[in-house]
Design a protein around this motif. Structure first.
Motif, PDB file in Angstrom:
ATOM      1  N   ALA A   7     -15.815  32.947   5.055  1.00 60.42           N
ATOM      2  CA  ALA A   7     -16.389  32.845   6.230  1.00 60.42           C
ATOM      3  C   ALA A   7     -15.513  32.046   7.216  1.00 60.42           C
ATOM      4  N   ASP A   8     -14.848  30.881   6.608  1.00 58.78           N
ATOM      5  CA  ASP A   8     -13.683  29.878   7.524  1.00 58.78           C
ATOM      6  C   ASP A   8     -12.666  30.759   7.801  1.00 58.78           C
ATOM      7  N   VAL A   9     -11.912  31.708   6.939  1.00 60.57           N
ATOM      8  CA  VAL A   9     -10.905  32.423   7.475  1.00 60.57           C
ATOM      9  C   VAL A   9     -11.367  33.611   8.194  1.00 60.57           C
ATOM     10  N   MET A  14      -8.757  26.230  -7.841  1.00 57.18           N
ATOM     11  CA  MET A  14      -8.372  27.148  -6.841  1.00 57.18           C
ATOM     12  C   MET A  14      -8.884  28.447  -6.617  1.00 57.18           C
ATOM     13  N   ASP A  15      -9.025  28.928  -5.482  1.00 55.49           N
ATOM     14  CA  ASP A  15      -9.742  30.128  -5.288  1.00 55.49           C
ATOM     15  C   ASP A  15      -8.645  31.279  -4.515  1.00 55.49           C
ATOM     16  N   VAL A  16      -8.944  32.315  -4.825  1.00 53.85           N
ATOM     17  CA  VAL A  16      -8.194  33.321  -4.349  1.00 53.85           C
ATOM     18  C   VAL A  16      -8.858  34.234  -3.323  1.00 53.85           C
ATOM     19  N   LEU A  17      -8.770  34.381  -1.927  1.00 57.66           N
ATOM     20  CA  LEU A  17      -9.559  35.104  -1.252  1.00 57.66           C
ATOM     21  C   LEU A  17      -8.577  36.056  -0.643  1.00 57.66           C
ATOM     22  N   VAL A  18      -9.309  37.315  -0.396  1.00 61.53           N
ATOM     23  CA  VAL A  18      -8.617  38.398  -0.294  1.00 61.53           C
ATOM     24  C   VAL A  18      -9.391  39.211   0.849  1.00 61.53           C
ATOM     25  N   PHE A  19      -8.723  39.864   1.809  1.00 65.35           N
ATOM     26  CA  PHE A  19      -9.172  40.609   3.056  1.00 65.35           C
ATOM     27  C   PHE A  19      -8.401  41.535   3.627  1.00 65.35           C
ATOM     28  N   VAL A  27      -3.388  43.746   3.881  1.00 66.88           N
ATOM     29  CA  VAL A  27      -4.153  42.942   2.879  1.00 66.88           C
ATOM     30  C   VAL A  27      -3.716  41.638   2.971  1.00 66.88           C
ATOM     31  N   LEU A  28      -4.516  40.442   3.261  1.00 68.33           N
ATOM     32  CA  LEU A  28      -4.386  39.033   3.480  1.00 68.33           C
ATOM     33  C   LEU A  28      -4.778  38.501   2.234  1.00 68.33           C
ATOM     34  N   ARG A  29      -3.995  37.765   1.440  1.00 69.87           N
ATOM     35  CA  ARG A  29      -4.365  37.095   0.422  1.00 69.87           C
ATOM     36  C   ARG A  29      -4.059  35.685   0.382  1.00 69.87           C
ATOM     37  N   LEU A  47      -8.049  38.665  16.052  1.00 73.30           N
ATOM     38  CA  LEU A  47      -7.668  39.472  14.879  1.00 73.30           C
ATOM     39  C   LEU A  47      -8.862  40.169  13.992  1.00 73.30           C
ATOM     40  N   GLN A  48      -8.729  40.960  13.598  1.00 75.14           N
ATOM     41  CA  GLN A  48      -9.903  41.457  12.707  1.00 75.14           C
ATOM     42  C   GLN A  48      -9.734  41.340  11.036  1.00 75.14           C
ATOM     43  N   CYS A  49     -10.602  40.882  10.668  1.00 70.80           N
ATOM     44  CA  CYS A  49     -10.454  40.311   9.133  1.00 70.80           C
ATOM     45  C   CYS A  49     -11.776  40.490   8.444  1.00 70.80           C
ATOM     46  N   ASP A  50     -12.002  41.069   7.215  1.00 72.08           N
ATOM     47  CA  ASP A  50     -13.236  41.633   6.438  1.00 72.08           C
ATOM     48  C   ASP A  50     -12.855  41.132   5.189  1.00 72.08           C
ATOM     49  N   VAL A  51     -13.719  40.863   4.467  1.00 72.42           N
ATOM     50  CA  VAL A  51     -13.493  40.366   3.104  1.00 72.42           C
ATOM     51  C   VAL A  51     -13.279  41.981   2.113  1.00 72.42           C
ATOM     52  N   LEU A  52     -12.439  42.017   1.404  1.00 70.45           N
ATOM     53  CA  LEU A  52     -12.071  43.085   0.460  1.00 70.45           C
ATOM     54  C   LEU A  52     -12.736  42.791  -0.701  1.00 70.45           C
ATOM     55  N   ASN A  53     -13.331  43.769  -1.138  1.00 65.45           N
ATOM     56  CA  ASN A  53     -13.963  43.776  -2.423  1.00 65.45           C
ATOM     57  C   ASN A  53     -13.114  44.599  -3.532  1.00 65.45           C
TER      58      ASN A  53
END
Length: 70
Positions: free
Chosen positions: A53-55, A1-6, A42-44, A64-70
């Motif tokens: 990239a899919d998200v 399972m991956d966790v993606l944060v934006f 923050v979207l998790r 909507l605006q969405c960027d990877v949050l490091n």
């Protein structure tokens, strides 16, 4: 399972509804949440076989605006 944060601009009920309609259609997503009290809204996402990239593409198409949050 991956966790993606934006970082997003999902800060209103209307934007939240737009995002929810898109995210709920993706079977790869096990769980998602948006912290509306955080300055970055923050979207998790917890998912299997879903890329950042899919998200970003999905939410950008919804206006909507969405960027990877490091």
């Amino acid at each position: 399972m991956d966790v993606l944060v934006f970082r997003t601009n999902i800060n209103t009920d209307e934007r939240l509804h737009r995002a929810a309609c898109r995210l709920c259609k993706l079977r790869a997503i096990c769980r998602w949440s948006i912290d509306l009290e955080d300055v970055d809204c923050v979207l998790r996402i917890e998912a299997e076989a879903l890329t950042e990239a899919d998200v970003i593409r999905l939410l950008t198409r919804a206006g909507l605006q969405c960027d990877v949050l490091n």
